[in-house]
Motif scaffolding. Structure first.
Motif, PDB file in Angstrom:
ATOM      1  N   LEU A  63      55.090  67.625  77.341  1.00 40.18           N
ATOM      2  CA  LEU A  63      54.900  66.686  76.248  1.00 40.18           C
ATOM      3  C   LEU A  63      54.854  65.256  76.796  1.00 40.18           C
ATOM      4  CD1 LEU A  63      56.815  66.809  72.873  1.00 40.18           C
ATOM      5  CD2 LEU A  63      56.181  64.649  73.931  1.00 40.18           C
ATOM      6  N   ASP A  64      53.774  64.555  76.477  1.00 37.03           N
ATOM      7  CA  ASP A  64      53.625  63.158  76.892  1.00 37.03           C
ATOM      8  C   ASP A  64      53.949  62.279  75.694  1.00 37.03           C
ATOM      9  OD1 ASP A  64      52.899  60.647  77.750  1.00 37.03           O
ATOM     10  OD2 ASP A  64      50.923  61.231  78.505  1.00 37.03           O
ATOM     11  N   VAL A  65      55.149  61.685  75.696  1.00 38.53           N
ATOM     12  CA  VAL A  65      55.578  60.907  74.530  1.00 38.53           C
ATOM     13  C   VAL A  65      54.729  59.663  74.325  1.00 38.53           C
ATOM     14  CG1 VAL A  65      57.939  61.754  74.716  1.00 38.53           C
ATOM     15  CG2 VAL A  65      57.312  59.618  75.854  1.00 38.53           C
ATOM     16  N   ARG A  66      53.975  59.249  75.353  1.00 37.13           N
ATOM     17  CA  ARG A  66      53.104  58.076  75.211  1.00 37.13           C
ATOM     18  C   ARG A  66      51.799  58.420  74.511  1.00 37.13           C
ATOM     19  NH1 ARG A  66      52.900  57.067  81.450  1.00 37.13           N
ATOM     20  NH2 ARG A  66      52.577  59.316  81.177  1.00 37.13           N
ATOM     21  N   GLN A  67      51.463  59.727  74.481  1.00 28.17           N
ATOM     22  CA  GLN A  67      50.209  60.157  73.868  1.00 28.17           C
ATOM     23  C   GLN A  67      50.461  61.355  72.949  1.00 28.17           C
ATOM     24  OE1 GLN A  67      46.628  59.969  76.627  1.00 28.17           O
ATOM     25  NE2 GLN A  67      48.254  60.177  78.148  1.00 28.17           N
ATOM     26  N   PRO A  68      51.218  61.151  71.873  1.00 26.55           N
ATOM     27  CA  PRO A  68      51.563  62.287  71.010  1.00 26.55           C
ATOM     28  C   PRO A  68      50.355  62.956  70.358  1.00 26.55           C
ATOM     29  CG  PRO A  68      52.197  60.207  70.003  1.00 26.55           C
ATOM     30  CD  PRO A  68      51.823  59.896  71.405  1.00 26.55           C
ATOM     31  N   HIS A  69      49.246  62.212  70.226  1.00 23.72           N
ATOM     32  CA  HIS A  69      48.053  62.813  69.618  1.00 23.72           C
ATOM     33  C   HIS A  69      47.504  63.959  70.458  1.00 23.72           C
ATOM     34  CE1 HIS A  69      46.599  59.772  72.444  1.00 23.72           C
ATOM     35  NE2 HIS A  69      45.512  60.524  72.571  1.00 23.72           N
ATOM     36  N   ARG A  70      47.934  64.048  71.723  1.00 22.83           N
ATOM     37  CA  ARG A  70      47.462  65.134  72.587  1.00 22.83           C
ATOM     38  C   ARG A  70      48.066  66.473  72.175  1.00 22.83           C
ATOM     39  NH1 ARG A  70      48.703  64.349  78.517  1.00 22.83           N
ATOM     40  NH2 ARG A  70      47.652  66.375  78.555  1.00 22.83           N
ATOM     41  N   HIS A  71      49.253  66.448  71.586  1.00 24.69           N
ATOM     42  CA  HIS A  71      49.959  67.694  71.288  1.00 24.69           C
ATOM     43  C   HIS A  71      50.400  67.835  69.840  1.00 24.69           C
ATOM     44  CE1 HIS A  71      50.892  67.337  75.783  1.00 24.69           C
ATOM     45  NE2 HIS A  71      50.102  68.376  75.652  1.00 24.69           N
ATOM     46  N   PHE A  72      50.038  66.870  68.997  1.00 29.64           N
ATOM     47  CA  PHE A  72      50.465  66.919  67.601  1.00 29.64           C
ATOM     48  C   PHE A  72      49.292  66.660  66.665  1.00 29.64           C
ATOM     49  CE2 PHE A  72      54.329  66.207  69.945  1.00 29.64           C
ATOM     50  CZ  PHE A  72      55.256  66.989  69.276  1.00 29.64           C
ATOM     51  N   VAL A  73      49.359  67.318  65.503  1.00 34.23           N
ATOM     52  CA  VAL A  73      48.322  67.216  64.478  1.00 34.23           C
ATOM     53  C   VAL A  73      48.927  66.541  63.256  1.00 34.23           C
ATOM     54  CG1 VAL A  73      46.658  68.542  63.102  1.00 34.23           C
ATOM     55  CG2 VAL A  73      47.429  69.426  65.307  1.00 34.23           C
ATOM     56  N   GLY A  74      48.117  65.769  62.542  1.00 38.44           N
ATOM     57  CA  GLY A  74      48.555  65.113  61.318  1.00 38.44           C
ATOM     58  C   GLY A  74      47.619  63.955  61.047  1.00 38.44           C
ATOM     59  N   GLN A  75      47.764  63.322  59.887  1.00 35.64           N
ATOM     60  CA  GLN A  75      46.904  62.173  59.602  1.00 35.64           C
ATOM     61  C   GLN A  75      47.192  61.023  60.558  1.00 35.64           C
ATOM     62  OE1 GLN A  75      47.052  61.124  55.413  1.00 35.64           O
ATOM     63  NE2 GLN A  75      45.543  62.711  54.931  1.00 35.64           N
ATOM     64  N   ASN A  76      48.429  60.963  61.070  1.00 30.10           N
ATOM     65  CA  ASN A  76      48.779  59.922  62.040  1.00 30.10           C
ATOM     66  C   ASN A  76      49.739  60.483  63.081  1.00 30.10           C
ATOM     67  OD1 ASN A  76      49.270  57.554  63.446  1.00 30.10           O
ATOM     68  ND2 ASN A  76      50.764  56.794  61.954  1.00 30.10           N
ATOM     69  N   PRO A  77      49.233  61.218  64.077  1.00 29.56           N
ATOM     70  CA  PRO A  77      50.120  61.791  65.099  1.00 29.56           C
ATOM     71  C   PRO A  77      50.931  60.749  65.858  1.00 29.56           C
ATOM     72  CG  PRO A  77      47.908  62.741  65.239  1.00 29.56           C
ATOM     73  CD  PRO A  77      47.828  61.578  64.297  1.00 29.56           C
ATOM     74  N   GLN A  78      50.435  59.509  65.915  1.00 27.63           N
ATOM     75  CA  GLN A  78      51.169  58.464  66.626  1.00 27.63           C
ATOM     76  C   GLN A  78      52.518  58.160  65.977  1.00 27.63           C
ATOM     77  OE1 GLN A  78      50.526  56.994  69.435  1.00 27.63           O
ATOM     78  NE2 GLN A  78      48.437  57.683  69.828  1.00 27.63           N
ATOM     79  N   PHE A  79      52.679  58.584  64.723  1.00 24.30           N
ATOM     80  CA  PHE A  79      53.932  58.347  64.006  1.00 24.30           C
ATOM     81  C   PHE A  79      55.131  58.888  64.783  1.00 24.30           C
ATOM     82  CE2 PHE A  79      57.258  59.981  61.169  1.00 24.30           C
ATOM     83  CZ  PHE A  79      57.569  58.852  60.427  1.00 24.30           C
ATOM     84  N   CYS A  80      54.956  60.006  65.475  1.00 27.15           N
ATOM     85  CA  CYS A  80      56.108  60.650  66.120  1.00 27.15           C
ATOM     86  C   CYS A  80      56.458  60.034  67.470  1.00 27.15           C
ATOM     87  CB  CYS A  80      55.878  62.153  66.264  1.00 27.15           C
ATOM     88  SG  CYS A  80      54.460  62.629  67.258  1.00 27.15           S
ATOM     89  N   ARG A  81      55.687  59.026  67.903  1.00 31.30           N
ATOM     90  CA  ARG A  81      55.919  58.447  69.226  1.00 31.30           C
ATOM     91  C   ARG A  81      57.298  57.814  69.353  1.00 31.30           C
ATOM     92  NH1 ARG A  81      51.776  54.413  72.492  1.00 31.30           N
ATOM     93  NH2 ARG A  81      53.155  53.959  74.241  1.00 31.30           N
ATOM     94  N   SER A  82      57.730  57.083  68.329  1.00 29.33           N
ATOM     95  CA  SER A  82      59.011  56.385  68.404  1.00 29.33           C
ATOM     96  C   SER A  82      60.171  57.363  68.582  1.00 29.33           C
ATOM     97  CB  SER A  82      59.227  55.544  67.137  1.00 29.33           C
ATOM     98  OG  SER A  82      60.510  54.952  67.142  1.00 29.33           O
TER      99      SER A  82
END
Length: 415
Positions: A63-82
């Motif tokens: 899991l690359d916490v800097r690029q959550p869109h690589r492993h997560f789906v949703g309208q805004n995968p970047q939300f889970c970065r924090s």
């Protein structure tokens, strides 16, 4: 007249004793909050218990916490970065190590308990005990209401089968709709709607796909056959591909390849599958034509399982002959079909077989630092109930741990 039942007072009530709820309760309790954990089911953490073949794929090192869109789906995968940047795989592995739970990496960063998923559940329960968490289970939640905050800051009233509770913080950790036989319900979504939070439409994710019965007939005989493939769906910037194993079933397709692509698939659109990845099938077939008298099916069996070769050549009379007698055009057509098999699913096996729910509480409604609802102070949503869905392979559990930790820290800081 009997005296009215006393009202129980807690700092935090967490609804849902799955992965996210258990971990949030433990973290919040150890931060000094008085926590009540409630679940309607008889057992805690059934998803943990059945995951990873009973050994719990509890996180993923890749899991690359800097690029959550690589492993997560949703309208805004970047939300889970924090949340993930503050509590990532390394932090959870450290906790597993602290409890002496042996574990191993299977492949692609996937970490499993060596012995049993029960070890992970026991660890979470031990962490809850360390936080002096009160645990009511099984216990139905009958109703939830907002209060006019009193001097003690009590904001919510929760009516349960074991009495009425008042609390400062209410955490919705109820999970999604997947696998109803282990207790999944829509309670979390109903609570979100009750408090005016927007929802993203929910669909089954990480789920087997089904096909029209008559169209699938030529492939039903392949049920049980598994092989590595490259699978894709979508086009241009919406294109998504996976290199995983495919499993044929009586009703359609399953295996990691299908489960992964299902979270990106749009109903009515095709998927495409390369059944012979990393091989130039056309070159192999044309070369075999020059030196072999075998039937095409037998020559093909050196590239794919024999059952698959037989099923494939049965679809075209020009493929049912010795390879030396086949035209180049026929062989190229066979190669094309094997390396870009395009088909449109009629649907999926639904929530009964889905591992997760895609969609849920709109991330725009929540603080990405604390998971608190922006317009309802004291209300938090964590884990699968939120519109964040991970890939197969431990990503969803890591989101549960990370969102729970962020929530617990936020509640403690707001005391």
């Amino acid at each position: 007249m009997p005296s009215p039942a006393p009202t129980h007072l807690f700092d935090t009530v967490i609804i849902g004793a799955g992965a996210a709820g258990l971990f949030c309760a433990a973290q919040a309790g150890q931060r000094g909050l008085k926590v009540l954990l409630i679940d309607h089911a008889a057992k805690v953490a059934e998803k943990i218990r059945i995951s990873g073949g009973g050994r719990s794929n509890f996180t993923n090192r890749d899991l690359d916490v800097r690029q959550p869109h690589r492993h997560f789906v949703g309208q805004n995968p970047q939300f889970c970065r924090s949340a993930l940047s503050r509590f990532g795989p390394a932090e959870f592995v450290a906790l597993v190590d602290k409890h002496g739970i042996a574990h191993h990496e299977k492949h692609k960063g996937q970490l499993f308990a060596d012995h049993s998923a029960e070890d992970i559940i026991a660890m979470l329960l031990a962490e809850c005990r360390a936080g002096e968490v009160t645990h009511w289970q099984p216990c139905a939640v009958n109703a939830v209401a907002a209060l006019d905050a009193d001097a003690q800051g009590q904001r919510f009233q929760v009516s349960t089968a074991q009495g009425t509770v008042h609390c400062r913080h209410l955490v919705v950790a109820t999970g999604g709709l997947s696998i109803p036989k282990i207790g999944a319900t829509d309670l979390g979504y109903r609570l979100a709607q009750q408090f005016g939070l927007a929802l993203v439409p929910r669909v089954p994710g990480l789920v087997p796909m089904t096909f029209d019965g008559s169209a699938w007939a030529p492939y039903a005989q392949l049920a049980g056959l598994a092989l590595p493939v490259v699978i894709g769906t979508g086009s241009k910037k919406n294109r998504m591909t996976f290199n995983e194993d495919l499993l044929f079933t009586h009703r359609g397709l399953s295996g990691p390849a299908i489960l992964q692509i299902s979270s990106y698939w749009t109903p009515g659109t095709p998927i495409d599958i390369n059944l012979v990845p990393e091989v130039d099938v056309a070159e192999q077939l044309l070369s075999a034509k020059q030196r072999s008298r075998k039937l095409i099916a037998n020559a093909l069996a050196s590239l794919v399982p024999a059952r698959l070769a037989d099923a494939w050549v049965a679809q075209d009379a020009e493929w049912q002959r010795p390879i030396a007698e086949a035209s180049d055009k026929a062989l190229l057509r066979l190669a094309e079909r094997l390396t870009r098999w395009e088909l449109t699913p009629t649907g999926t096996e639904g929530y009964k077989k889905a591992e997760v729910t895609v969609g849920g509480v709109d991330t725009r409604e929540l603080s990405q630092q604390t998971m608190e609802a922006k317009k309802v102070p004291g209300l938090y949503c964590i884990g699968e109930v939120v519109d964040i869905t991970g890939w197969l392979g431990g990503y969803n559990f890591q989101w549960a741990w990370a969102s729970a930790a962020a929530c617990a820290a936020g509640m403690a800081e707001s005391q």
